[in-house]
Design a protein around this motif. Sequence first.
Motif, mmCIF file in Angstrom:
data_model
loop_
_atom_site.group_PDB
_atom_site.id
_atom_site.type_symbol
_atom_site.label_atom_id
_atom_site.label_comp_id
_atom_site.label_asym_id
_atom_site.label_seq_id
_atom_site.Cartn_x
_atom_site.Cartn_y
_atom_site.Cartn_z
ATOM 1 N N ARG B 103 36.371 -35.199 0.583
ATOM 2 C CA ARG B 103 37.772 -35.539 0.366
ATOM 3 C C ARG B 103 38.182 -35.356 -1.103
ATOM 4 O O ARG B 103 38.814 -36.244 -1.721
ATOM 5 C CB ARG B 103 38.071 -36.967 0.841
ATOM 6 C CG ARG B 103 37.710 -37.178 2.301
ATOM 7 C CD ARG B 103 38.090 -38.540 2.789
ATOM 8 N NE ARG B 103 39.515 -38.643 3.018
ATOM 9 C CZ ARG B 103 40.131 -38.212 4.102
ATOM 10 N NH1 ARG B 103 39.443 -37.662 5.078
ATOM 11 N NH2 ARG B 103 41.421 -38.330 4.249
ATOM 12 N N LEU B 104 37.830 -34.215 -1.657
ATOM 13 C CA LEU B 104 38.276 -33.888 -3.018
ATOM 14 C C LEU B 104 39.778 -33.617 -2.974
ATOM 15 O O LEU B 104 40.276 -33.079 -1.976
ATOM 16 C CB LEU B 104 37.539 -32.647 -3.528
ATOM 17 C CG LEU B 104 36.419 -32.872 -4.533
ATOM 18 C CD1 LEU B 104 35.307 -33.682 -3.900
ATOM 19 C CD2 LEU B 104 35.878 -31.560 -5.043
ATOM 20 N N PRO B 105 40.501 -33.962 -4.027
ATOM 21 C CA PRO B 105 41.945 -33.685 -4.022
ATOM 22 C C PRO B 105 42.190 -32.180 -3.957
ATOM 23 O O PRO B 105 41.370 -31.397 -4.455
ATOM 24 C CB PRO B 105 42.436 -34.279 -5.334
ATOM 25 C CG PRO B 105 41.228 -34.504 -6.151
ATOM 26 C CD PRO B 105 40.058 -34.610 -5.263
ATOM 27 N N GLU B 107 43.824 -30.040 -5.577
ATOM 28 C CA GLU B 107 43.758 -29.215 -6.797
ATOM 29 C C GLU B 107 42.312 -28.943 -7.224
ATOM 30 O O GLU B 107 42.047 -28.021 -7.982
ATOM 31 C CB GLU B 107 44.566 -29.841 -7.944
ATOM 32 C CG GLU B 107 44.043 -31.148 -8.487
ATOM 33 C CD GLU B 107 44.594 -32.371 -7.745
ATOM 34 O OE1 GLU B 107 45.096 -32.195 -6.620
ATOM 35 O OE2 GLU B 107 44.495 -33.481 -8.293
ATOM 36 N N LEU B 108 41.378 -29.767 -6.754
ATOM 37 C CA LEU B 108 39.976 -29.553 -7.137
ATOM 38 C C LEU B 108 39.216 -28.729 -6.095
ATOM 39 O O LEU B 108 38.133 -28.240 -6.368
ATOM 40 C CB LEU B 108 39.261 -30.894 -7.283
ATOM 41 C CG LEU B 108 39.517 -31.692 -8.555
ATOM 42 C CD1 LEU B 108 38.702 -32.971 -8.537
ATOM 43 C CD2 LEU B 108 39.166 -30.875 -9.783
ATOM 44 N N ARG B 111 39.087 -25.226 -7.575
ATOM 45 C CA ARG B 111 38.623 -25.132 -8.958
ATOM 46 C C ARG B 111 37.173 -25.561 -9.133
ATOM 47 O O ARG B 111 36.390 -24.884 -9.783
ATOM 48 C CB ARG B 111 39.546 -25.978 -9.856
ATOM 49 C CG ARG B 111 39.440 -25.560 -11.302
ATOM 50 C CD ARG B 111 40.442 -26.223 -12.184
ATOM 51 N NE ARG B 111 40.328 -27.662 -12.123
ATOM 52 C CZ ARG B 111 41.337 -28.470 -11.863
ATOM 53 N NH1 ARG B 111 42.547 -27.960 -11.617
ATOM 54 N NH2 ARG B 111 41.183 -29.767 -11.837
ATOM 55 N N ARG B 112 36.825 -26.679 -8.524
ATOM 56 C CA ARG B 112 35.472 -27.217 -8.709
ATOM 57 C C ARG B 112 34.390 -26.246 -8.178
ATOM 58 O O ARG B 112 33.471 -25.923 -8.918
ATOM 59 C CB ARG B 112 35.413 -28.585 -8.017
ATOM 60 C CG ARG B 112 34.082 -29.269 -8.091
ATOM 61 C CD ARG B 112 33.857 -29.967 -9.407
ATOM 62 N NE ARG B 112 32.587 -30.660 -9.382
ATOM 63 C CZ ARG B 112 31.787 -30.753 -10.425
ATOM 64 N NH1 ARG B 112 32.133 -30.245 -11.578
ATOM 65 N NH2 ARG B 112 30.642 -31.407 -10.337
ATOM 66 N N GLU B 115 34.165 -23.232 -10.611
ATOM 67 C CA GLU B 115 33.499 -23.558 -11.879
ATOM 68 C C GLU B 115 31.977 -23.592 -11.711
ATOM 69 O O GLU B 115 31.235 -23.017 -12.496
ATOM 70 C CB GLU B 115 33.961 -24.926 -12.381
ATOM 71 C CG GLU B 115 35.304 -24.898 -13.081
ATOM 72 C CD GLU B 115 35.778 -26.303 -13.452
ATOM 73 O OE1 GLU B 115 36.895 -26.399 -13.958
ATOM 74 O OE2 GLU B 115 35.024 -27.284 -13.213
ATOM 75 N N LEU B 148 29.015 -30.859 -6.064
ATOM 76 C CA LEU B 148 30.420 -30.573 -5.788
ATOM 77 C C LEU B 148 31.347 -31.754 -6.065
ATOM 78 O O LEU B 148 32.403 -31.601 -6.664
ATOM 79 C CB LEU B 148 30.524 -30.147 -4.324
ATOM 80 C CG LEU B 148 31.642 -29.224 -3.913
ATOM 81 C CD1 LEU B 148 31.696 -27.987 -4.780
ATOM 82 C CD2 LEU B 148 31.464 -28.825 -2.454
ATOM 83 N N HIS B 149 30.960 -32.936 -5.630
ATOM 84 C CA HIS B 149 31.843 -34.096 -5.761
ATOM 85 C C HIS B 149 31.506 -34.905 -7.011
ATOM 86 O O HIS B 149 31.930 -36.047 -7.150
ATOM 87 C CB HIS B 149 31.778 -34.973 -4.512
ATOM 88 C CG HIS B 149 30.402 -35.438 -4.156
ATOM 89 N ND1 HIS B 149 29.367 -34.582 -3.916
ATOM 90 C CD2 HIS B 149 29.892 -36.679 -3.984
ATOM 91 C CE1 HIS B 149 28.284 -35.269 -3.626
ATOM 92 N NE2 HIS B 149 28.562 -36.548 -3.670
#
Lengths: 500, 313
Positions: B103-105, B107-108, B111-112, B115, B148-149
Amino acid sequence: MTTTQATHDARSFSSATAERASWRQTLQNALVITRREVRDSLRDWRIMVPIFLLTLIFPLLATAMTRIFTGFFEDNGAEDLLPALLPLMPMVVGFFPVSISLVIALETFVGEKERRSLEPLLSTPLTNTELYMGKTLAAMIPPLLASYTGIAIYVGSLVLGKQQWRPEPVLIVQILLLTTFQALVMVTGAVVVSSQTTSTRAANLLASFIIIPMSMLMILESTIMVKPYKRYLLWYIMVGMVVTVILLVRMGARIFNREELLGRALDQLNLRWSWHIFWDELRGPVGERFHLGRWYRLSVWPTVRSLRTPTLVVLLVLMAAFAVGWLYADQWRVPLEQFQADDEQMLDNLRSWLALGQKNPHLILFALTQNLRVLAVATLLAIFTFGVMALVIVAAPFGILGFVLAQVVHSGLSPMPFMLGVLPHGVVEVPAIVLAAAAALRLGSVVTRPPQDMTVSEAWLRALGDAVKVGLGVVLPLLVLAAVLEVTVTPRVVQWALGL
Amino acid sequence: MIEAHELTKDFKGFRAVDHISFAVKQGTIFAILGPNGAGKTTTVRMLTSILKPSAGWARVAGYDVVKQPTAVRRSVGVLTEQHGLYERMRGMEYLDFFTRIYRLPPELRTRRPLELMERFGLGDALEKRLGEYSKGMKQKLALVRAMLHDPPVLLLDEPTSAMDPQSAKLVRDTIKELRRAERTVAITTHNLTEAQELADRIAVIRQGRIIAMGTFEELSRRFVGEPIMELRLTQHLNGAAEELRGMVQIVAQGEDWLRYRTSAPQRTNPQVIRKLTGAGLEIVTLSEVSQTLEDIYLQIVAEDEGAHMEEHA
């Protein structure tokens, strides 16, 4: 934004403390799994080719076959039979794609276990329910959609084609519901099978436990379907399937947990461990040296007490069976009033029957083995039917009892001699039967909801130990006593009551 | 950050983990070493709330592994023994799946993964199917999945196995970076050099029990004794060794070199230097002979085996 910032943002999501997710969130998470699995299935040609063939090619073949059969029936003046036979094919057309759900379910559960891709998933915050729900939906959605499409193509060709078939909407609803419930039974059954195996091969072997009963059910449904006036029975079958699904979901949800999925490393039977668990339960906390009194006090009675709920269920079912038997007596009356109370022939027969037991004490053994046989069969069938058959077999004589007693009462005869023919041994026999049925019920149903701290196999072995313990410690002695009473005391009481 | 107390796990008829206790502080790396079947993976599975302990308790990131399993799993990133990737998925698609699970937001979610994939040199493999990844790439992707999180605790099972030396170094550097970022890392490994390089504390586990635990220096001292120093001279010793014998315990010597054991090198070494230079000898080097974790590990296992056999006898 830098990585540090990004990680900071993410941390706020990784430190949530809520253990209980809302249903909406549960469904959302389950759908994440479902979407992935469905996408994966769509990419697997081994799944997609059969689905495609069964969805598009098979309905067209079925249409061609129907045309041939229709022509044959019409040529032989049997066109009246067509409305009975036409609904058969959509059922078959729907069943074949749905049977793939079993393959997908086995693949998504055991296949993933076999490829070791399950552990990363189990390490995520997804709950067992979300995993179970997500995977179950994923196994069902593609085959069900294929099935509905196949049915639509076939029925469409009948409706719009030469046959101009106009099925009743309720029939179409029945076919669609039957197909859906069949898929549900197969998928929920596959979850149970999957949890007990570590290889797709083993799962496929065990899948016959699902596919054979489902095929038999299909045959039963077909025989009902060809008799339009009996199609109401299909609703009962659906209810039966819903009950089965509820039991399988209950069982699947309990055993679809991380411990069971990863703890089970081998498909082999661990006989030594199994015996140890069974023996431990059978003996109970009696210490090193076995002592009968201590066994009854510390092991048997606590077990009998622990059977309170199944005993209550059995009693309720027995009472219901008795009531149903009584009610049916109104529908099928036996004219007992036509028998004459002073009919010498009948009285002679009764006297000789009553004397039989006194002259043949070995009938005690017969009465005992009869009861034991019935209870053994009830227990055995209970194992394969989540305990249901234990209730059915034990309740049947009570239904008959209710029916006969109602006949006696409705005929204006005194129920006393009949009651006295049952009561003297019944007061001992009935509690024994109720207790045995309760133990069998628990033995059959424990797999659907094993205690939290036990695996399914341990819970079942302990229930088996309890069943044997209650059987040996309470049921058998009571049945021996009941058999003695039935052969020696009951006839004398009846003789006395009838003044013979 | 990780606490385990008398943690035990019984399977049917055998004990996989036997009353182990340890604690790992925030911002440190803890290595669990041991032969195959020692109970390392079972321990990690208990710490991720996949398996329920039969006895004892554990807390990870402040959460109880039995009572708060979801919170525990949300707080840990796990690199499992087998990567267990979905071979038909593409790299980015695979990571997107996990960003949704965690449940990453929104916008991430892109991107995450980008990266991390770039950091591990997988930027070109984002759209490749995972079945086409090499073993090392799969391992790196599995590590990306674990990170990841951005969890406060990472449990990494054999983080660099199947990797080429360059990739392995990249991963080791990343793990060190994680320590600098105050993340807590527990690694299980057979690679003793790696454990020695990374770990702040080490536990050796055998037959489900922790048979040794401490920093590398502590273990080294306990199991292979006091440090050994090596002295090299420009010329022959010429009897200097005899003069040193009263000061230190000489364990080996050659024409122009000698090795001695000392419990207090800070005190002894200056004395030795003074003695030799006073005798007109010129010192080329004085250094500690490095003990490897392998020496220590083998010694620990051998001692435990001996104790075990004695017990049985």
